[in-house]
Structure formats: structure tokens, C-alpha cells
Design a protein around this motif. Structure first.
Motif, mmCIF file in Angstrom:
data_model
loop_
_atom_site.group_PDB
_atom_site.id
_atom_site.type_symbol
_atom_site.label_atom_id
_atom_site.label_comp_id
_atom_site.label_asym_id
_atom_site.label_seq_id
_atom_site.Cartn_x
_atom_site.Cartn_y
_atom_site.Cartn_z
ATOM 1 N N MET A 35 15.832 35.005 46.937
ATOM 2 C CA MET A 35 15.840 36.448 46.943
ATOM 3 C C MET A 35 17.283 36.933 46.814
ATOM 4 O O MET A 35 18.216 36.230 47.155
ATOM 5 N N ILE A 36 17.397 38.140 46.340
ATOM 6 C CA ILE A 36 18.717 38.710 46.109
ATOM 7 C C ILE A 36 18.892 39.949 46.972
ATOM 8 O O ILE A 36 18.038 40.822 46.997
ATOM 9 N N ASN A 37 20.017 40.003 47.657
ATOM 10 C CA ASN A 37 20.384 41.178 48.426
ATOM 11 C C ASN A 37 21.192 42.081 47.494
ATOM 12 O O ASN A 37 22.329 41.777 47.158
ATOM 13 N N GLY A 38 20.591 43.186 47.052
ATOM 14 C CA GLY A 38 21.207 44.065 46.059
ATOM 15 C C GLY A 38 22.512 44.677 46.521
ATOM 16 O O GLY A 38 23.465 44.797 45.745
ATOM 17 N N ARG A 39 22.584 45.070 47.781
ATOM 18 C CA ARG A 39 23.807 45.672 48.303
ATOM 19 C C ARG A 39 24.950 44.665 48.296
ATOM 20 O O ARG A 39 26.068 44.970 47.895
ATOM 21 N N MET A 40 24.661 43.445 48.723
ATOM 22 C CA MET A 40 25.693 42.407 48.753
ATOM 23 C C MET A 40 26.102 41.979 47.330
ATOM 24 O O MET A 40 27.268 41.676 47.088
ATOM 25 N N LEU A 41 25.137 41.984 46.400
ATOM 26 C CA LEU A 41 25.458 41.650 45.012
ATOM 27 C C LEU A 41 26.395 42.695 44.417
ATOM 28 O O LEU A 41 27.388 42.353 43.757
ATOM 29 N N THR A 42 26.121 43.956 44.664
ATOM 30 C CA THR A 42 26.990 45.030 44.171
ATOM 31 C C THR A 42 28.380 44.916 44.773
ATOM 32 O O THR A 42 29.391 45.048 44.069
ATOM 33 N N LEU A 43 28.440 44.659 46.069
ATOM 34 C CA LEU A 43 29.729 44.495 46.732
ATOM 35 C C LEU A 43 30.484 43.285 46.181
ATOM 36 O O LEU A 43 31.697 43.354 45.962
ATOM 37 N N GLN A 44 29.784 42.200 45.927
ATOM 38 C CA GLN A 44 30.436 41.001 45.394
ATOM 39 C C GLN A 44 30.926 41.224 43.963
ATOM 40 O O GLN A 44 31.980 40.713 43.583
ATOM 41 N N LEU A 45 30.176 41.972 43.162
ATOM 42 C CA LEU A 45 30.636 42.294 41.811
ATOM 43 C C LEU A 45 31.916 43.127 41.855
ATOM 44 O O LEU A 45 32.844 42.903 41.071
ATOM 45 N N LEU A 46 31.979 44.055 42.796
ATOM 46 C CA LEU A 46 33.185 44.864 42.970
ATOM 47 C C LEU A 46 34.355 43.989 43.439
ATOM 48 O O LEU A 46 35.478 44.103 42.924
ATOM 49 N N ARG A 47 34.090 43.112 44.397
ATOM 50 C CA ARG A 47 35.126 42.184 44.859
ATOM 51 C C ARG A 47 35.625 41.302 43.715
ATOM 52 O O ARG A 47 36.819 41.026 43.610
ATOM 53 N N SER A 48 34.708 40.831 42.882
ATOM 54 C CA SER A 48 35.088 39.959 41.772
ATOM 55 C C SER A 48 35.979 40.690 40.775
ATOM 56 O O SER A 48 36.956 40.117 40.280
ATOM 57 N N ALA A 49 35.661 41.940 40.475
ATOM 58 C CA ALA A 49 36.484 42.716 39.543
ATOM 59 C C ALA A 49 37.880 42.946 40.119
ATOM 60 O O ALA A 49 38.894 42.751 39.427
ATOM 61 N N VAL A 50 37.945 43.336 41.388
ATOM 62 C CA VAL A 50 39.240 43.573 42.024
ATOM 63 C C VAL A 50 40.014 42.252 42.140
ATOM 64 O O VAL A 50 41.227 42.206 41.913
ATOM 65 N N GLY A 51 39.319 41.176 42.475
ATOM 66 C CA GLY A 51 39.967 39.870 42.581
ATOM 67 C C GLY A 51 40.506 39.389 41.242
ATOM 68 O O GLY A 51 41.582 38.801 41.177
ATOM 69 N N PHE A 52 39.759 39.624 40.172
ATOM 70 C CA PHE A 52 40.207 39.237 38.832
ATOM 71 C C PHE A 52 41.484 39.991 38.465
ATOM 72 O O PHE A 52 42.451 39.406 37.994
ATOM 73 N N ILE A 53 41.495 41.288 38.724
ATOM 74 C CA ILE A 53 42.678 42.096 38.424
ATOM 75 C C ILE A 53 43.862 41.653 39.279
ATOM 76 O O ILE A 53 44.989 41.509 38.787
ATOM 77 N N ALA A 54 43.626 41.409 40.558
ATOM 78 C CA ALA A 54 44.706 40.961 41.447
ATOM 79 C C ALA A 54 45.238 39.595 41.020
ATOM 80 O O ALA A 54 46.447 39.343 41.073
ATOM 81 N N GLY A 55 44.349 38.705 40.600
ATOM 82 C CA GLY A 55 44.778 37.399 40.106
ATOM 83 C C GLY A 55 45.628 37.514 38.858
ATOM 84 O O GLY A 55 46.632 36.815 38.714
ATOM 85 N N LEU A 56 45.242 38.421 37.959
ATOM 86 C CA LEU A 56 46.032 38.623 36.740
ATOM 87 C C LEU A 56 47.406 39.200 37.052
ATOM 88 O O LEU A 56 48.418 38.750 36.505
ATOM 89 N N VAL A 57 47.443 40.190 37.936
ATOM 90 C CA VAL A 57 48.725 40.818 38.265
ATOM 91 C C VAL A 57 49.638 39.838 39.003
ATOM 92 O O VAL A 57 50.840 39.769 38.724
ATOM 93 N N SER A 58 49.079 39.056 39.919
ATOM 94 C CA SER A 58 49.922 38.104 40.642
ATOM 95 C C SER A 58 50.406 36.978 39.728
ATOM 96 O O SER A 58 51.571 36.569 39.792
ATOM 97 N N GLY A 59 49.536 36.474 38.864
ATOM 98 C CA GLY A 59 49.963 35.447 37.907
ATOM 99 C C GLY A 59 50.962 35.992 36.902
ATOM 100 O O GLY A 59 51.967 35.346 36.594
#
Length: 152
Positions: free
Chosen positions: A1-25
Motif C-alpha cells: 500500500m502507498i501512503n499518499g501524504r508520505m509519497l508527496t513529502l518524499q517527492l518534495l524532499r527528493s527534488a530539494v535534495g537533488f537541487i542541494a546536491g547539485l549546488v554543493s557539488g
């Protein structure tokens, strides 16, 4: 089963994490490139490093978007929360992009130069930044189905 709220939050975290990884690298690459120019409080050098870091992050992000999405999807589906996976994936992406750079495929000896080490370290830093913001919670959106066979 999928928790929709947690999936949305994780997608947001992934986008912010990707941007932070690019800026730090990208910041590490820019700092390494301008390491010969001593900043000693000179605002022009500092602005140049920050500007170069942001431009580098955007170019690298455009080049690595699809492979990074693939590796993040694997981590999410398999719930890979290991720092080693995310740092290794960042290093692999950066090193692979550098090897296939504008000069064509580089030779094996070029890969072992100090430039290759700097690129690899930038990927490691980007992967660590991603792990810190999103990778530690990979797969958190998956919930276990309830066991309805047990009776009280």
C-alpha cells in the motif's frame, strides 16, 4: 500500500535534495577551480565562485537529470537508505559525466589525474547532500498491509 501524504513529502524532499546536491557539488567544483585565486575577503572572487557554482549546478543538473531520476527511483522502490549507496551513486554520476565530457571518452590514465579526483569528490559531496535531505528516508511512503487474519 502507498501512503499518499508520505509519497508527496518524499517527492518534495527528493527534488530539494537533488537541487542541494547539485549546488554543493557545483560549489566544490567552483571552489576547486578558483583555489589558486586567494579569496582573502575579495568580494569579486567570492561572487565569481558563487556564480560559477550556480551555473555549474544548472549545467550538471540538466545533464544528469534522467540518470539521477533512475537511481533515485531504484533507491525509493528498494528502500535503500544507505549513505554508501547515495554517495557512491553521486560519485558514479559525476565521474561518468566527466568521462563522457566534451573531449570525448577519456583514457584510463586521464581518469586518475587530480581533475578526475576532484570530479569524483564533487559527486560524493552531492550524493551526501542528497542523502542528508532525502536519501535517509527512501521508501518511507510504503506501508505494510494490515494483517486482518488475526482476531482479538
Amino acid at each position: 500500500m502507498i501512503n499518499g501524504r508520505m509519497l508527496t513529502l518524499q517527492l518534495l524532499r527528493s527534488a530539494v535534495g537533488f537541487i542541494a546536491g547539485l549546488v554543493s557539488g557545483g560549489g566544490f567544483l567552483a571552489w576547486s577551480f578558483f583555489s589558486g585565486a586567494t579569496a582573502d575577503g575579495d568580494p569579486v572572487v567570492v561572487v565569481t565562485i558563487v556564480g560559477t557554482a550556480l551555473v555549474s549546478a544548472s549545467v550538471i543538473g540538466a545533464s544528469l537529470f534522467l540518470p539521477a531520476v533512475l537511481l533515485v527511483t531504484v533507491a525509493e522502490i528498494a528502500s535503500l537508505r544507505s549513505l554508501v549507496y547515495h554517495v557512491g551513486a553521486g560519485g558514479l554520476l559525476a565521474f561518468g559525466l566527466w568521462m563522457l565530457g566534451p573531449d570525448g571518452a577519456r583514457s584510463q590514465t586521464d581518469a586518475l589525474t587530480s581533475a578526475g579526483s576532484i570530479v569524483l569528490a564533487a559527486g560524493f559531496i552531492g550524493g551526501a547532500a542528497y542523502w542528508l535531505l532525502a536519501g535517509r528516508s527512501s521508501g518511507c511512503w510504503k506501508t505494510l498491509p494490515r494483517d486482518n487474519s488475526a482476531t482479538d
